[in-house]
Design an enzyme around this catalytic site. Structure first.
Site, PDB file in Angstrom:
ATOM      1  N   ARG A 176       0.812  -1.220   0.000  1.00  0.00           N
ATOM      2  CA  ARG A 176       0.000   0.000   0.000  1.00  0.00           C
ATOM      3  C   ARG A 176       0.842   1.267   0.000  1.00  0.00           C
ATOM      4  O   ARG A 176       0.498   2.274   0.626  1.00  0.00           O
ATOM      5  CB  ARG A 176      -0.960   0.006   1.195  1.00  0.00           C
ATOM      6  CG  ARG A 176      -1.916  -1.172   1.229  1.00  0.00           C
ATOM      7  CD  ARG A 176      -2.832  -1.213   0.018  1.00  0.00           C
ATOM      8  NE  ARG A 176      -3.696  -2.382   0.077  1.00  0.00           N
ATOM      9  CZ  ARG A 176      -3.402  -3.567  -0.457  1.00  0.00           C
ATOM     10  NH1 ARG A 176      -2.258  -3.721  -1.125  1.00  0.00           N
ATOM     11  NH2 ARG A 176      -4.232  -4.579  -0.365  1.00  0.00           N
ATOM     12  N   SER A 226     -10.994  -0.218   2.677  1.00  0.00           N
ATOM     13  CA  SER A 226     -10.247  -0.484   3.910  1.00  0.00           C
ATOM     14  C   SER A 226      -9.672   0.816   4.473  1.00  0.00           C
ATOM     15  O   SER A 226      -9.007   1.564   3.757  1.00  0.00           O
ATOM     16  CB  SER A 226      -9.105  -1.467   3.643  1.00  0.00           C
ATOM     17  OG  SER A 226      -9.620  -2.733   3.267  1.00  0.00           O
ATOM     18  N   GLU A 296      -4.897   3.852   5.987  1.00  0.00           N
ATOM     19  CA  GLU A 296      -4.681   3.763   4.548  1.00  0.00           C
ATOM     20  C   GLU A 296      -5.353   4.935   3.845  1.00  0.00           C
ATOM     21  O   GLU A 296      -4.863   5.446   2.841  1.00  0.00           O
ATOM     22  CB  GLU A 296      -5.267   2.433   4.052  1.00  0.00           C
ATOM     23  CG  GLU A 296      -5.002   2.086   2.618  1.00  0.00           C
ATOM     24  CD  GLU A 296      -5.480   0.681   2.289  1.00  0.00           C
ATOM     25  OE1 GLU A 296      -6.228   0.543   1.293  1.00  0.00           O
ATOM     26  OE2 GLU A 296      -5.128  -0.264   2.998  1.00  0.00           O
TER      27      GLU A 296
END
Length: 304
Positions: A176, A226, A296
């Protein structure tokens, strides 16, 4: 330079006049966010280059968004200009196993087009509601796959308005994350190379993964996907569930009862609600496990 002069200068560059005082909830999957002073939609790289040169010369604050699927915009909105890399940058040029795609190309569309051409590898991306530019920057992924695995080179526009090509060897992709966050440039086009496969197998895999998402994720509510990165050798959703905070609610925002790593907009949620809930989840998980979760989702703009 005054905002009126900003608007006049941008409109002298753009084919599509800038929008003013725009609710950002229209441009994010969270359906949350205050108003942006301006939204500019360049139709090609020439207009994007001219905009960046203007912003650099006149110190105009700005940021770039694609589909708005990984951002939380503050309730007080965004000062300056939001560049929207949308449908004008959503083209694809296919050549055997390779494709050149614009930063605005939606990942599900790209995955389906690849499958139709009997090219495999992107099936995981069929359920990710993001655009390619942002997906490459954050190395978006699912089911143990990520976009960066297939990148061969990227065309970027530096903040001074000059184009540059980055070979995959010049870019580091991590979980990520990528080194693209460290350079002052906007992603314009991405080149990917995929594997030969069977159309039927790819289509079946896409349908299987989409069914999994429907079963396991609260797709009926606005969200950013998420919220937290998975810590090493664990899953954020598992830790949130073990800490017994699914269903925790602040204002119109709630931790999904279906998937702990989703904070959903139940209707009328404010950015303030989501932000406070993020901190509450981090605190509760840390108290339970000693692990501090990392977000995130990106928080942008001004918060109340």
């Amino acid at each position: 330079m005054s905002k009126a002069r900003w608007q006049k200068a941008m409109n002298s560059i753009l084919s599509i006049p800038v929008q003013t005082d725009v609710p950002m909830q229209k441009y994010t999957t969270y359906k949350i966010g205050g108003r942006a002073d301006f939204i500019a939609c360049p139709v090609n790289e020439e207009e994007l280059s001219a905009l960046l040169k203007l912003f650099s010369t006149d110190n105009i604050p700005w940021m770039v968004i694609g589909h708005g699927s990984n951002i939380l915009v503050g309730d007080k909105g965004i000062r300056g200009v939001v560049i929207h890399m949308g449908e004008n940058f959503s083209f694809c040029e296919w050549s055997k196993q390779s494709v050149k795609a614009g930063a605005g190309k939606m990942l599900p569309e790209l995955a389906l087009e690849a499958a139709e051409r009997s090219l495999c590898g992107l099936e995981f991306a069929a359920g990710i509601p993001g655009s390619l530019g942002g997906a490459v920057r954050m190395n978006a992924g699912a089911y143990s796959k990520a976009v960066g695995e297939f990148v061969t080179k990227i065309e970027v526009m530096e903040y001074n308005g000059l184009s540059r090509i980055l070979d995959a060897k010049e870019i580091s992709f991590d979980y990520r994350n990528s080194s693209l966050f460290e350079i002052d440039a906007v992603v314009c086009n991405v080149y990917l190379t995929l594997n030969h496969g069977l159309r039927e197998h790819s289509m079946d895999e896409i349908q299987r993964l989409l069914r999994l998402r429907t079963l396991n994720q609260p797709l009926e509510f606005p969200s950013c996907g998420s919220v937290f990165r998975n810590p090493a050798n664990d899953h954020a959703g598992r830790l949130i569930e073990l800490a017994n905070i699914r269903g925790l609610q602040i204002g119109g925002a709630a931790v999904s009862k279906k998937h702990g790593n989703f904070i959903i907009n139940l209707g009328g949620a404010r950015a303030k609600d989501v932000k406070e809930l993020i901190f509450a989840v981090k605190e509760r998980v840390y108290d339970y496990s000693g692990i501090m979760l990392e977000t995130e989702v990106r928080m942008v703009g001004e918060f109340a």
